[in-house]
Every structure is written in structure tokens, then in C-alpha cells.
Design an enzyme around this catalytic site. Structure first.
Site, PDB file in Angstrom:
ATOM      1  CD  GLU A  28      43.402  64.366  46.611  1.00  0.00           C
ATOM      2  OE1 GLU A  28      42.443  64.812  46.680  1.00  0.00           O
ATOM      3  OE2 GLU A  28      44.043  63.628  46.034  1.00  0.00           O
TER       4      GLU A  28
ATOM      5  NE  ARG B  42      42.486  56.163  41.756  1.00  0.00           N
ATOM      6  CZ  ARG B  42      42.037  57.413  41.887  1.00  0.00           C
ATOM      7  NH1 ARG B  42      42.791  58.475  41.472  1.00  0.00           N
ATOM      8  NH2 ARG B  42      40.588  57.559  42.390  1.00  0.00           N
TER       9      ARG B  42
ATOM     10  CG  HIS C  89      36.286  58.916  47.520  1.00  0.00           C
ATOM     11  ND1 HIS C  89      36.103  59.776  48.655  1.00  0.00           N
ATOM     12  CD2 HIS C  89      37.400  59.646  46.970  1.00  0.00           C
ATOM     13  CE1 HIS C  89      36.772  60.775  48.659  1.00  0.00           C
ATOM     14  NE2 HIS C  89      37.797  60.779  47.557  1.00  0.00           N
TER      15      HIS C  89
ATOM     16  NE  ARG D 216      40.543  58.155  47.568  1.00  0.00           N
ATOM     17  CZ  ARG D 216      40.934  58.713  46.310  1.00  0.00           C
ATOM     18  NH1 ARG D 216      40.453  57.874  45.480  1.00  0.00           N
ATOM     19  NH2 ARG D 216      41.102  59.671  46.293  1.00  0.00           N
TER      20      ARG D 216
ATOM     21  CG  HIS E 195      36.244  57.419  43.638  1.00  0.00           C
ATOM     22  ND1 HIS E 195      35.544  58.411  43.280  1.00  0.00           N
ATOM     23  CD2 HIS E 195      37.434  57.607  43.556  1.00  0.00           C
ATOM     24  CE1 HIS E 195      36.407  59.313  43.082  1.00  0.00           C
ATOM     25  NE2 HIS E 195      37.733  59.002  43.279  1.00  0.00           N
TER      26      HIS E 195
HETATM   27  P1  FAD Z   1      36.955  59.445  31.424  1.00  0.00           P
HETATM   28  O1  FAD Z   1      37.302  60.974  31.686  1.00  0.00           O
HETATM   29  O2  FAD Z   1      35.618  58.865  32.246  1.00  0.00           O
HETATM   30  O3  FAD Z   1      36.448  59.525  30.013  1.00  0.00           O
HETATM   31  C1  FAD Z   1      35.749  58.178  29.337  1.00  0.00           C
HETATM   32  C2  FAD Z   1      35.379  58.584  27.769  1.00  0.00           C
HETATM   33  O4  FAD Z   1      34.921  57.529  27.244  1.00  0.00           O
HETATM   34  C3  FAD Z   1      33.923  59.489  27.721  1.00  0.00           C
HETATM   35  O5  FAD Z   1      34.062  60.565  26.785  1.00  0.00           O
HETATM   36  C4  FAD Z   1      33.125  58.726  27.359  1.00  0.00           C
HETATM   37  O6  FAD Z   1      31.871  59.054  26.739  1.00  0.00           O
HETATM   38  C5  FAD Z   1      33.778  57.709  26.547  1.00  0.00           C
HETATM   39  N1  FAD Z   1      33.320  56.318  26.442  1.00  0.00           N
HETATM   40  C6  FAD Z   1      33.030  55.424  27.408  1.00  0.00           C
HETATM   41  N2  FAD Z   1      32.433  54.362  26.638  1.00  0.00           N
HETATM   42  C7  FAD Z   1      32.275  54.556  25.482  1.00  0.00           C
HETATM   43  C8  FAD Z   1      31.917  53.905  24.452  1.00  0.00           C
HETATM   44  N3  FAD Z   1      31.535  52.521  24.232  1.00  0.00           N
HETATM   45  N4  FAD Z   1      31.795  54.521  23.141  1.00  0.00           N
HETATM   46  C9  FAD Z   1      32.166  55.711  23.083  1.00  0.00           C
HETATM   47  N5  FAD Z   1      32.855  56.575  23.892  1.00  0.00           N
HETATM   48  C10 FAD Z   1      32.886  55.812  25.175  1.00  0.00           C
HETATM   49  N6  FAD Z   1      41.503  61.353  39.844  1.00  0.00           N
HETATM   50  C11 FAD Z   1      42.635  62.120  40.163  1.00  0.00           C
HETATM   51  O7  FAD Z   1      43.810  61.756  39.742  1.00  0.00           O
HETATM   52  N7  FAD Z   1      42.577  63.156  40.822  1.00  0.00           N
HETATM   53  C12 FAD Z   1      41.260  63.428  41.188  1.00  0.00           C
HETATM   54  O8  FAD Z   1      41.168  64.632  41.861  1.00  0.00           O
HETATM   55  C13 FAD Z   1      40.129  62.865  41.073  1.00  0.00           C
HETATM   56  N8  FAD Z   1      38.664  62.903  41.492  1.00  0.00           N
HETATM   57  C14 FAD Z   1      37.827  62.525  40.827  1.00  0.00           C
HETATM   58  C15 FAD Z   1      36.485  63.055  41.278  1.00  0.00           C
HETATM   59  C16 FAD Z   1      35.312  62.112  40.570  1.00  0.00           C
HETATM   60  C17 FAD Z   1      33.930  62.619  41.219  1.00  0.00           C
HETATM   61  C18 FAD Z   1      35.377  60.984  39.943  1.00  0.00           C
HETATM   62  C19 FAD Z   1      34.372  60.442  39.451  1.00  0.00           C
HETATM   63  C20 FAD Z   1      36.926  60.592  39.667  1.00  0.00           C
HETATM   64  C21 FAD Z   1      37.978  61.410  40.137  1.00  0.00           C
HETATM   65  N9  FAD Z   1      39.434  60.877  39.755  1.00  0.00           N
HETATM   66  C22 FAD Z   1      40.325  61.801  39.914  1.00  0.00           C
HETATM   67  C23 FAD Z   1      39.475  59.748  38.854  1.00  0.00           C
HETATM   68  C24 FAD Z   1      39.871  60.412  37.537  1.00  0.00           C
HETATM   69  O9  FAD Z   1      38.936  61.502  37.233  1.00  0.00           O
HETATM   70  C25 FAD Z   1      39.281  59.397  36.460  1.00  0.00           C
HETATM   71  O10 FAD Z   1      39.902  57.887  36.538  1.00  0.00           O
HETATM   72  C26 FAD Z   1      39.882  59.746  35.149  1.00  0.00           C
HETATM   73  O11 FAD Z   1      39.541  60.909  34.748  1.00  0.00           O
HETATM   74  C27 FAD Z   1      39.737  59.022  33.853  1.00  0.00           C
HETATM   75  O12 FAD Z   1      39.915  59.447  32.680  1.00  0.00           O
HETATM   76  P2  FAD Z   1      39.813  58.819  31.340  1.00  0.00           P
HETATM   77  O13 FAD Z   1      40.338  59.363  30.347  1.00  0.00           O
HETATM   78  O14 FAD Z   1      40.339  57.240  31.633  1.00  0.00           O
HETATM   79  O15 FAD Z   1      38.199  58.522  31.559  1.00  0.00           O
HETATM   80  C1  SIN Z   2      39.294  63.377  45.688  1.00  0.00           C
HETATM   81  O1  SIN Z   2      39.290  64.546  45.251  1.00  0.00           O
HETATM   82  O2  SIN Z   2      39.086  62.912  46.894  1.00  0.00           O
HETATM   83  C2  SIN Z   2      39.430  62.492  44.604  1.00  0.00           C
HETATM   84  C3  SIN Z   2      40.883  62.147  44.199  1.00  0.00           C
HETATM   85  C4  SIN Z   2      40.657  60.816  43.573  1.00  0.00           C
HETATM   86  O3  SIN Z   2      40.195  60.110  43.239  1.00  0.00           O
HETATM   87  O4  SIN Z   2      42.178  60.591  43.009  1.00  0.00           O
END
Ligand code: FAD
Ligand code: SIN
Length: 548
Positions: free
Chosen positions: A138, A402, A260, A308, A367
Site C-alpha cells: 500500500e 498515518r 483516503h 496517502r 478516513h
Molecule cells: P473501532 O473499531 O472503530 O471501534 C470503536 C468502538 O467504540 C465501537 O464498538 C463503537 O460502538 C464504540 N463506541 C464509540 N463511542 C462510544 C461511546 N460513547 N460509548 C460506547 N461505545 C462507543 N486500518 C488498517 O490498519 N488497515 C486497513 O486495511 C484499514 N482499512 C480501513 C477501511 C475502512 C473503511 C475504515 C473506516 C478504516 C480502515 N482502517 C484500516 C482503520 C482501522 O480500521 C481503524 O483505525 C481501527 O479499526 C479502529 O479500531 P478501534 O478499536 O480503535 O475502533
Molecule cells: C485501505 O485498505 O486502503 C485502508 C488501509 C488503511 O486505512 O490503513
């Protein structure tokens, strides 16, 4: 004990050793490690209960596509040997001067052990015929080091594995207490006792609940819904940033909101939009403008696989130069596109488009929040007992931009470290009383208005006048009680927006994901901007030492 918002005596109190706010990769990883060590863990999730067959999920984790960037010891790719040092060098190069090399080196070095644990919990990454993990590339990566699952369904596979692990914890955790989920429950305030975090106030089906615990972990994900269109799920409303700020923690680098380069373009679209993974470019996809001209030609030696921020800026420039509302991702050179990228294919089809046509319309989309709640290398914030991990946290790994696929890795590593801190705090004396929340009206902007303003003034390109207009709009937000889930989210968006705008206005240079049209050059000195609330006002602060 104090908190914020709503004046009602708590109707129900739950006790735990660790309360985790969020059920994505960071929260569930922390919960699993803490439960393994015998902690009573409560996980709060404002979304619905996990249902593997649902296509809409409350976590960004579920939607992750490209994969997890990780260096596997002893594996050599076509570009030559890889190493944690090389991964770190790519991370620092992408971070535009603000990556913390020490913290980042420690996180990346823990990567393979954390991914191995995830595989042990059942995450099924794609492998070749010999069983070796497949790796893609990537933007910003000089090596193929991104492992993936189900082609581009990496996040869904991870989320499923984590939930399975919670249900069937395995031999070493046979005696561990079960992890308790409070779904459809939104955290509204961190409960404090003499400056120490002692729990979380929540709303559940309109009723007040308190969860008391000596350690509180914020793992609430991102802030994509600051903008009209985003790749993030509906719950990415910056709740964790607001909870932390109101509790007295510090935030940093909030101006670095990563757009993104390739979010699916559909006219006038709002809300969550389909992402077209960067891995599509890693497998041969090419960005072209409406006339078929390469978008990144002459912009960066890595071309379409530049970091990015560089590619998103090139896409925006092409849109402005052509006057056409999008550019195109030409996927005609990608082998077996539909098999390799089933999630992207389904998303494109759902929008009424046909990827077999070879050109997918794309625009930059909100993103990822590169900054967040300031933590040390163990996930501790400046507030005793309050931890943060995952996208909500700012560890120093992401700097001003990032490196792709570093955030799932960070969630795994920091979730585990947060659990270790919670284990060390087990048994700290807790107040007996179960949380009373104090009435306090808060500024709440109407969501559509806020999103339109942020999209117009605080997106990929910013200027002093636009930021001042945004600050004025936020300053005029009416103050009222946050009575419902929607109110709590809108209040969080309003406070988070005010912090993003303040940070963007204070940074009079262009760096990484933050582009100032009135300050196009990058300054000689790279410094993070830290903010906290003092006497009810958001103020810039020097970073305070986190408790040791
Ligand atoms: P999240 O997985 O977003 O979970 C947040 C949680 O908090 C949820 O359960 C929600 O309900 C809860 N929550 C929020 N506020 C509250 C509240 N006030 N009270 C109770 N619960 C709450 N990163 C990579 O490294 N590789 C990838 O390929 C990649 N692809 C991506 C593709 C997309 C479409 C997106 C959107 C992001 C991508 N990212 C990728 C980024 C990565 O997925 C996220 O940064 C990461 O998953 C965040 O994880 P997290 O556990 O911090 O939060
Ligand atoms: C992607 O698959 O392009 C998302 C990867 C990322 O946000 O880290």
C-alpha cells in the site's frame, strides 16, 4: 465524584476491574488479555450486539480492507529483505516529521507477536498454496508487508475472530471470568474521584447506568462523521475525544485528519461511503483523471503508491484542474479483480456501478484521525486510571500522516499493553457510591450544519478565513442538555470539531494531512500541538508527564 451531563441519580451500578469503552480491535484485544489474567471486564458498545451476518457494524475495524502491516521475522519479499527498522523508516517518512521514533519502534517491534496472538484466536489471513501468508503493498510502504483476509475483508475476519475468542476463550483462559458486554450502551462521561478515573457513566435504553472500575479504557475509534461523507461507520463521532477532554486528558495532532485518496464517488452522497482499498493500487490499479491522464505523474517517486497525504492532494488537484467532480481508479490491470477485492466489488455494485467497466470513480474521503488522546507507550493518559488505545489515541505512531495499515497493528499492540496496565491496577480501592451525573448544558451544533461546515472549511484544504468562520459557527452553538444518544454524539462532534479547528488554526504551515492554502510551505521545526480543557475552555498546553 464528578462527571458531566444530565442530573439523575444512577439507577444501576455495575462493578468491574476494567471497563472498556468500545468493541473494535483495540477494545476487544484489551478485554481478551485482561480477562485471561482474571480481570472482570465490562465492554461498552454503543452499537448493537455483534451479529456475524449483519453487513452494517458499529466498528471501523469491521470495515478494514487492505490489511495489517507487519514484519514477519525471516520472510523475504521480491523487493528484498524486510525488517522492523525498515517498517519504522517508512512510518517516519509518511509521518512528515511528527512520528515519535521511540514509541513507534516499540509498537512496530511488538507487531508480529500481537498478530500471532490474533491468528491464535482464529483470524484466518490469506495464504498461498504452501501455507505462507500472502502480502500486498500500500501507499508509502517500500516492501510488501500487508497481510490480509478474505481478499479485502480483513476487518470482518478480525472482528469475527475477536468475538469468537470472547465466546470460546481457549485453554489458557478456561478459568477466566467471562467478558460482560453492555451493547446499545453509550458512555456519556468518565467518572472521576479526586482526579482519578473510577468508572464510566452511560445511557442504556434511556436509563442511566454507571460502571465502576479502577481502570477505564477508551477504545472508541474515530471521528469520520465530522464530515458529510466518510469511510467510517455511523458511530465514529469522536465520543472518546470528548470524554477524554472533559475528564481533563490532553489531545494532540487533531489537525491531521487523513483523507483516503479513493473513496467511492457518488453524487451528493452523505454518511458512510464505500472505500476502494489502497491495496487495489498495490495490485496494479492506476489513478487517472477524466481525460485519462495519470494523477500522480511527476508528483512523487512512488507515484500512485506514495504516502496517502501526497496521493490525496494529487487527486484533489486533478479534480480542481479538470473541474470534473472525481478522478478514476483504472482497475483493468488488476488480475482477478472481483475475486481479490470482493468487498470493494460489492460496494461498487451496491452503488449501481459495474467494476468490470474498469474505471471506478473516486474522491478523497474523511478516513482516519492521526492524532487523538495523548498516551504514553502503555496507553496511559495524563488522568490517573484513564487509558486510551486504538484510533482514539495518539501514541506518536502516525505523526502528521498515518502509514497505511498501521492502525490495526497499533490497536492490537496497544490493546494488549492497556490490559497489562489494568492488571497492575487490580484491587485499587474504589469509592462505594455508584455515580451521580451532574446537570450541565453543553454546546450542541446540529449535525448536518456541522458536517457541511467541516466539509467546506476544514477538509483537505484549509485557510485562516475558513477556519475563523468555522470557529465562529462552533462558538455560536446553542448550549443544552444532552438528553439522547444523538445529543451525546452531537455534543461530542461539536467539542471535537472545536479542537480540530483550534489545532488547524494554530498550525500556520502545511504538513502531512494538514494543508493550509495560506501557508503552503512546511516549517523547519516539527512540533505537535497539545490541547486540554482548563476552566471550561479549550487551551493549547505543553504536554504534561503521564503518571508513571
Ligand atoms: P473501532 O473499531 O472503530 O471501534 C470503536 C468502538 O467504540 C465501537 O464498538 C463503537 O460502538 C464504540 N463506541 C464509540 N463511542 C462510544 C461511546 N460513547 N460509548 C460506547 N461505545 C462507543 N486500518 C488498517 O490498519 N488497515 C486497513 O486495511 C484499514 N482499512 C480501513 C477501511 C475502512 C473503511 C475504515 C473506516 C478504516 C480502515 N482502517 C484500516 C482503520 C482501522 O480500521 C481503524 O483505525 C481501527 O479499526 C479502529 O479500531 P478501534 O478499536 O480503535 O475502533
Ligand atoms: C485501505 O485498505 O486502503 C485502508 C488501509 C488503511 O486505512 O490503513
Amino acid at each position: 465524584m464528578s462527571g458531566s451531563m444530565r442530573a439523575e441519580v444512577t439507577e444501576r451500578t455495575v462493578r468491574a476491574d476494567l471497563v472498556v469503552v468500545g468493541a473494535g480491535i483495540a477494545g476487544l484485544t484489551a478485554a481478551l488479555w485482561a480477562a485471561r489474567d482474571g480481570l472482570r471486564v465490562v465492554v461498552l458498545n454503543k452499537g448493537p450486539r455483534w451479529n456475524a451476518s449483519s453487513r452494517e457494524q458499529p466498528t471501523s475495524t469491521f470495515y478494514a480492507q487492505g490489511g495489517v502491516a507487519v514484519v514477519m521475522p525471516g520472510v523475504q519479499g521480491p523487493e528484498g529483505p524486510d525488517s522492523v527498522d525498515r517498517h519504522l523508516a517508512d512510518t517516519i517518512a509518511a509521518g512528515a516529521g511528527l512520528t515519535d521514533p521511540t514509541a513507534s519502534g516499540l509498537i512496530l517491534a511488538d507487531g508480529w507477536a500481537s498478530v500471532s496472538a490474533l491468528i491464535g484466536w482464529g483470524a484466518d489471513f490469506d495464504r498461498d498454496a504452501d501455507g505462507a501468508l500472502l502480502r500486498t503493498r500500500e501507499g508509502g510502504h517500500t516492501r510488501r508487508r500487508i497481510i490480509h483476509a478474505g481478499g479485502d475483508a480483513t476487518g470482518a475476519a478480525i472482528q469475527r475472530a475477536l468475538h469468537e475468542a470472547v465466546r470460546h476463550p481457549g485453554h489458557d483462559a478456561r478459568d477466566a471470568p467471562p467478558i460482560r458486554f453492555l451493547d446499545d450502551t453509550i458512555a456519556t462521561a468518565v467518572l472521576l474521584d479526586d482526579g482519578r478515573a473510577v468508572g464510566v457513566a452511560c445511557l442504556r435504553a434511556g436509563r442511566a447506568v454507571s460502571v465502576l472500575a479502577p481502570t477505564v479504557l477508551l477504545a472508541t475509534g474515530g471521528t469520520g462523521h465530522l464530515y458529510a461523507a466518510t469511510t467510517n461507520p455511523a458511530g465514529s463521532t469522536g465520543d472518546g475525544i470528548a470524554l477524554a477532554l472533559r475528564a481533563g486528558a490532553q489531545v494532540a495532532d487533531l489537525e491531521f485528519i487523513q483523507f483516503h485518496p479513493t473513496m467511492l464517488y457518488t453524487e451528493s452522497a452523505r454518511g458512510r461511503r464505500t472505500l476502494i482499498s489502497e491495496a487495489v493500487r498495490g495490485e496494479g490499479g492506476r489513478l487517472v483523471d477524466v481525460e485519462g491522464r495519470p494523477v500522480t505523474e511527476g508528483v512523487h517517486p512512488m507515484g500512485d503508491l506514495a504516502p496517502r497525504d501526497v496521493v490525496a492532494d494529487a487527486v484533489q488537484t486533478a479534480i480542481e484542474l479538470t473541474g470534473h467532480p472525481c478522478v478514476y481508479l483504472d482497475v483493468s490491470g488488476v488480475v482477478d479483480f472481483e475475486d481479490r477485492f470482493p468487498t470493494v466489488t460489492a460496494g461498487v455494485r451496491a452503488a449501481g456501478l459495474d467494476p468490470a467497466g474498469g474505471r471506478i470513480p473516486v474522491v478523497p474521503g474523511a478516513h482516519y484521525l492521526c492524532g487523538g488522546v495523548v498516551t504514553d507507550e502503555s496507553a496511559r493518559t495524563a488522568v490517573d486510571g484513564l487509558l486510551a488505545a486504538g484510533e482514539v489515541a495518539r501514541t506518536g505512531l502516525h505523526g502528521a500522516n498515518r502509514l497505511a495499515s498501521n492502525s490495526l497493528l497499533e490497536g492490537l499492540v496497544m490493546g494488549r499493553r492497556a490490559a497489562a496496565v489494568a492488571v497492575g491496577r487490580r484491587g485499587l480501592p474504589m469509592p462505594e457510591a455508584g455515580g451521580r451525573r451532574f446537570e450541565q448544558p453543553v454546546p450542541i451544533l446540529e449535525r448536518g450544519l456541522l458536517q457541511d461546515m467541516m466539509t467546506r472549511q476544514v477538509a483537505l484544504r484549509r485557510s485562516a478565513s475558513g477556519l475563523a468562520a468555522a470557529a465562529d459557527t462552533i462558538a455560536g452553538a446553542p448550549r443544552r442538555m444532552a438528553e439522547s444518544v444523538r445529543d451525546v454524539e452531537d455534543a461530542a462532534l461539536t467539542l471535537t470539531a472545536s479542537a480540530v479547528v483550534a489545532a488547524a488554526a494554530a498550525r500556520t504551515e502545511s504538513r502531512g494531512a494538514h494543508v493550509r492554502t495560506d501557508f503552503p510551505l512546511t516549517g523547519d521545526v516539527a512540533e505537535s500541538r497539545v490541547f486540554r480543557i482548563v476552566d471550561g475552555e479549550l487551551r493549547e498546553a505543553r504536554p504534561a508527564a503521564v503518571p508513571g
